[in-house]
Write a protein that holds these residues in place. Sequence first.
Motif: not given
Length: 241
Positions: A17-27, A31-37
Motif C-alpha cells: 500500500f506504500i505506492p498506493v497511498f502515494l497516489v492518494i496523496v497526489i490526488l 485537488s482531485l477526487n481523493g475521497k472517492f479513491a
Amino acid sequence: MSNSLTILPLHNLAIAFIPVFLVIVILFKWSLNGKFALYALSRMLVQLLLVGYFLNYLFAGANAWIVVLLLMLMVLFSSWIALGNIKELRLPLLKRTMISVAIGGGFTLLIITQGVLTLQPWYQVQTMIPLAGMIFANCMNSVSLSAERFYAELSREADYINARKTAFHASMIPNINALFAVGLISLPGMMTGQILSGTSPFIAARYQIVVMCMVFASAGISSACFLVLNKNTIKNNSSIT
C-alpha cells in the motif's frame, strides 16, 4: 520447477500500500477526487477479504445449485455495473444487458470448462467460479463500452448501422490491444500467477492462450448481442422499449 509462493504475511501485504497511498496523496494535492479513491480502495479491501472467507467456505462444500446461483448473481451484478455510464437507462436496459452477458459469457464459459478443461464434476467450484468471474467481468467491461458509445452515437443522430459499427469497434479495442501486447509487453494475470506458483512457463502459456481466447470471444459475443437487442431503439425514435 519447484519454487512456489509462500503464505503472504499481513505485514508484508501492508507494504504493497506504500505506492498506493502515494497516489492518494497526489490526488488530494492536485485537488482531485481523493475521497472517492479512498472509498474505492476501502471497498476493494472489504470485498476481497469477504470473498476470500466466502470462497474458503464454498470450496469446502459446494454443490451444483450453489454454483448456478453464484453464476446468476454474477450475471446480474455485472450487467448492473455495465450500465453505470448511462444511469438514466439502467433499468430499461438491464434485461437486455443480462441476456447479452448471459449469452456471451455463458456460452464461452461452457466451451472452456466442458470442452477445453473437461471439468469433473462440471461445477468444480475451484475452477468454475474464478473463470466465470474473469469472463463475466470482461463481458461487463465490453458491454459498458459498447452501450456508452452506442447511445452517444445515437445522440449525434447516427443511424443504427453506423452506431452499431462504432460501438462494437470501441468495445473491442481493449481486447484487441491485449492480443497484440501479450507476451511482448505484459504477462497477464493467469500466466504470471502460474509462473509465480511454480508452474512451467510452457504450461502457463497454454492456459494463457485459453484465457485470451475466452476473453476475446466473451467480449465480442456480449457486445454484439447487446447491440442487436437494442436495434428497436432506432425504430422507436431512440426511446427504450
